[in-house]
Design a protein around this motif. Structure first.
Motif, mmCIF file in Angstrom:
data_model
loop_
_atom_site.group_PDB
_atom_site.id
_atom_site.type_symbol
_atom_site.label_atom_id
_atom_site.label_comp_id
_atom_site.label_asym_id
_atom_site.label_seq_id
_atom_site.Cartn_x
_atom_site.Cartn_y
_atom_site.Cartn_z
ATOM 1 N N SER A 151 0.932 -1.420 -0.046
ATOM 2 C CA SER A 151 -0.060 -0.024 -0.250
ATOM 3 C C SER A 151 0.920 1.671 -0.104
ATOM 4 C CB SER A 151 -1.237 -0.148 0.857
ATOM 5 O OG SER A 151 -0.225 0.269 2.757
ATOM 6 N N ASN A 152 1.998 0.956 -0.229
ATOM 7 C CA ASN A 152 3.094 2.360 -0.293
ATOM 8 C C ASN A 152 2.967 2.974 1.037
ATOM 9 O OD1 ASN A 152 5.302 3.861 -2.101
ATOM 10 N ND2 ASN A 152 3.444 5.041 -2.585
ATOM 11 N N VAL A 153 2.664 1.878 1.917
ATOM 12 C CA VAL A 153 3.111 2.863 3.173
ATOM 13 C C VAL A 153 4.113 2.634 3.737
ATOM 14 C CG1 VAL A 153 2.150 3.828 5.141
ATOM 15 C CG2 VAL A 153 1.090 3.153 3.048
ATOM 16 N N GLY A 154 5.650 3.589 4.515
ATOM 17 C CA GLY A 154 6.202 3.038 5.163
ATOM 18 C C GLY A 154 7.487 3.857 5.583
ATOM 19 N N PRO A 155 9.176 4.162 5.238
ATOM 20 C CA PRO A 155 9.898 4.460 5.818
ATOM 21 C C PRO A 155 9.768 4.766 3.809
ATOM 22 C CG PRO A 155 10.052 2.657 6.769
ATOM 23 C CD PRO A 155 8.950 1.962 6.542
ATOM 24 N N VAL A 156 10.421 5.895 3.439
ATOM 25 C CA VAL A 156 10.490 7.066 2.010
ATOM 26 C C VAL A 156 11.713 7.453 1.823
ATOM 27 C CG1 VAL A 156 9.510 8.068 0.474
ATOM 28 C CG2 VAL A 156 8.214 7.194 1.562
ATOM 29 N N PHE A 157 12.578 7.554 1.951
ATOM 30 C CA PHE A 157 13.364 8.019 1.069
ATOM 31 C C PHE A 157 13.008 9.280 -0.491
ATOM 32 C CE2 PHE A 157 16.256 4.623 2.175
ATOM 33 C CZ PHE A 157 17.330 5.421 3.367
ATOM 34 N N LYS A 158 13.345 10.435 -0.431
ATOM 35 C CA LYS A 158 12.992 11.568 -1.247
ATOM 36 C C LYS A 158 13.808 12.613 -1.860
ATOM 37 C CE LYS A 158 8.162 12.135 -0.002
ATOM 38 N NZ LYS A 158 7.679 13.372 0.357
ATOM 39 N N GLY A 159 13.821 12.647 -3.264
ATOM 40 C CA GLY A 159 15.454 13.412 -3.491
ATOM 41 C C GLY A 159 15.416 12.836 -5.138
ATOM 42 N N SER A 160 16.770 12.937 -5.721
ATOM 43 C CA SER A 160 16.628 13.172 -7.261
ATOM 44 C C SER A 160 18.217 12.355 -7.666
ATOM 45 C CB SER A 160 16.577 14.580 -7.655
ATOM 46 O OG SER A 160 17.543 14.986 -7.286
ATOM 47 N N VAL A 161 17.815 11.997 -8.314
ATOM 48 C CA VAL A 161 18.844 11.061 -9.586
ATOM 49 C C VAL A 161 19.554 11.565 -10.482
ATOM 50 C CG1 VAL A 161 20.001 8.436 -10.296
ATOM 51 C CG2 VAL A 161 18.957 8.938 -7.813
ATOM 52 N N THR A 162 20.402 11.998 -10.929
ATOM 53 C CA THR A 162 20.882 12.620 -11.911
ATOM 54 C C THR A 162 22.265 12.309 -12.475
ATOM 55 O OG1 THR A 162 23.016 14.609 -10.658
ATOM 56 C CG2 THR A 162 20.504 15.691 -11.092
ATOM 57 N N SER A 163 22.714 13.057 -13.776
ATOM 58 C CA SER A 163 23.940 11.597 -13.578
ATOM 59 C C SER A 163 24.844 12.197 -13.446
ATOM 60 C CB SER A 163 24.155 12.151 -15.822
ATOM 61 O OG SER A 163 25.523 12.018 -16.320
ATOM 62 N N SER A 164 26.203 11.211 -12.600
ATOM 63 C CA SER A 164 27.176 11.940 -12.708
ATOM 64 C C SER A 164 28.437 11.987 -14.006
ATOM 65 C CB SER A 164 27.826 11.378 -11.623
ATOM 66 O OG SER A 164 28.226 9.894 -12.288
ATOM 67 N N SER A 165 28.126 11.716 -15.348
ATOM 68 C CA SER A 165 28.811 11.987 -16.137
ATOM 69 C C SER A 165 29.292 13.343 -16.650
ATOM 70 C CB SER A 165 28.443 10.832 -17.496
ATOM 71 O OG SER A 165 30.075 11.216 -18.325
ATOM 72 N N THR A 166 30.272 13.643 -17.069
ATOM 73 C CA THR A 166 30.759 15.076 -17.562
ATOM 74 C C THR A 166 30.862 14.856 -19.127
ATOM 75 O OG1 THR A 166 32.875 14.518 -17.803
ATOM 76 C CG2 THR A 166 32.096 15.407 -15.782
ATOM 77 N N THR A 167 30.257 13.272 -19.700
ATOM 78 C CA THR A 167 29.859 12.929 -20.555
ATOM 79 C C THR A 167 28.738 13.701 -21.051
ATOM 80 O OG1 THR A 167 31.898 11.085 -20.804
ATOM 81 C CG2 THR A 167 30.370 11.308 -22.614
ATOM 82 N N PRO A 168 28.541 13.761 -22.597
ATOM 83 C CA PRO A 168 26.867 14.653 -22.626
ATOM 84 C C PRO A 168 25.598 13.019 -22.961
ATOM 85 C CG PRO A 168 28.737 15.443 -24.245
ATOM 86 C CD PRO A 168 29.094 14.349 -23.012
#
Length: 142
Positions: free
Chosen positions: A116-133
């Protein structure tokens, strides 16, 4: 009522760093994690103390406190913990979050309802760590 020689007073009981509940989160290789919140609901019947730390070290060296010792004495309380470094983890690095519950003989309860999607939750974002396009699928038909 406990008499002298019975159970110790709460202030006499120290935090045991070997007793904790641990949650982990990690970005895939090629990405970095910007963690903004860790949310959970927990409760206790009777007084107890809760402390929450995080570290990116597997042996939990050099932890950072995101919830200082806090009294928990209600059936259910909501927590939204912030103050994580940004970016926190890169290229598969693991973030360890530990909850310490102490100064009590009671049980800590963490709310979780499977499916039921109830419980401990992490919130944030994930982005590329590469300098290559990174190629984007931006085809256009005319």
């Amino acid at each position: 009522v406990f008499q002298s020689g019975g159970w110790p007073n709460k202030q006499d009981v120290n935090l045991d760093l070997k007793r904790y509940i641990e949650f982990t989160i990690s970005p895939n290789n090629g990405y970095k994690l910007n963690l903004s919140e860790f949310n959970f609901s927990c409760g206790a019947y009777g007084d107890g103390m809760l402390k929450v730390d995080y570290s990116i070290e597997k042996n939990f060296s050099n932890p950072t406190t995101i919830l200082p010792p806090t009294l928990i004495n209600s059936p259910m309380s909501n927590f939204s913990l912030k103050g994580f470094l940004s970016p926190l983890a890169t290229d598969g690095q693991v973030v360890y979050v530990r909850l310490y519950f102490y100064n009590t003989d009671q049980t800590l309860q963490i709310l979780f309802k499977e499916g039921s999607n109830v419980g401990p939750v992490f919130k944030g974002s994930v982005t590329s760590s590469s300098t290559t396009p990174v190629a984007t699928n931006d085809n256009v038909t005319t």
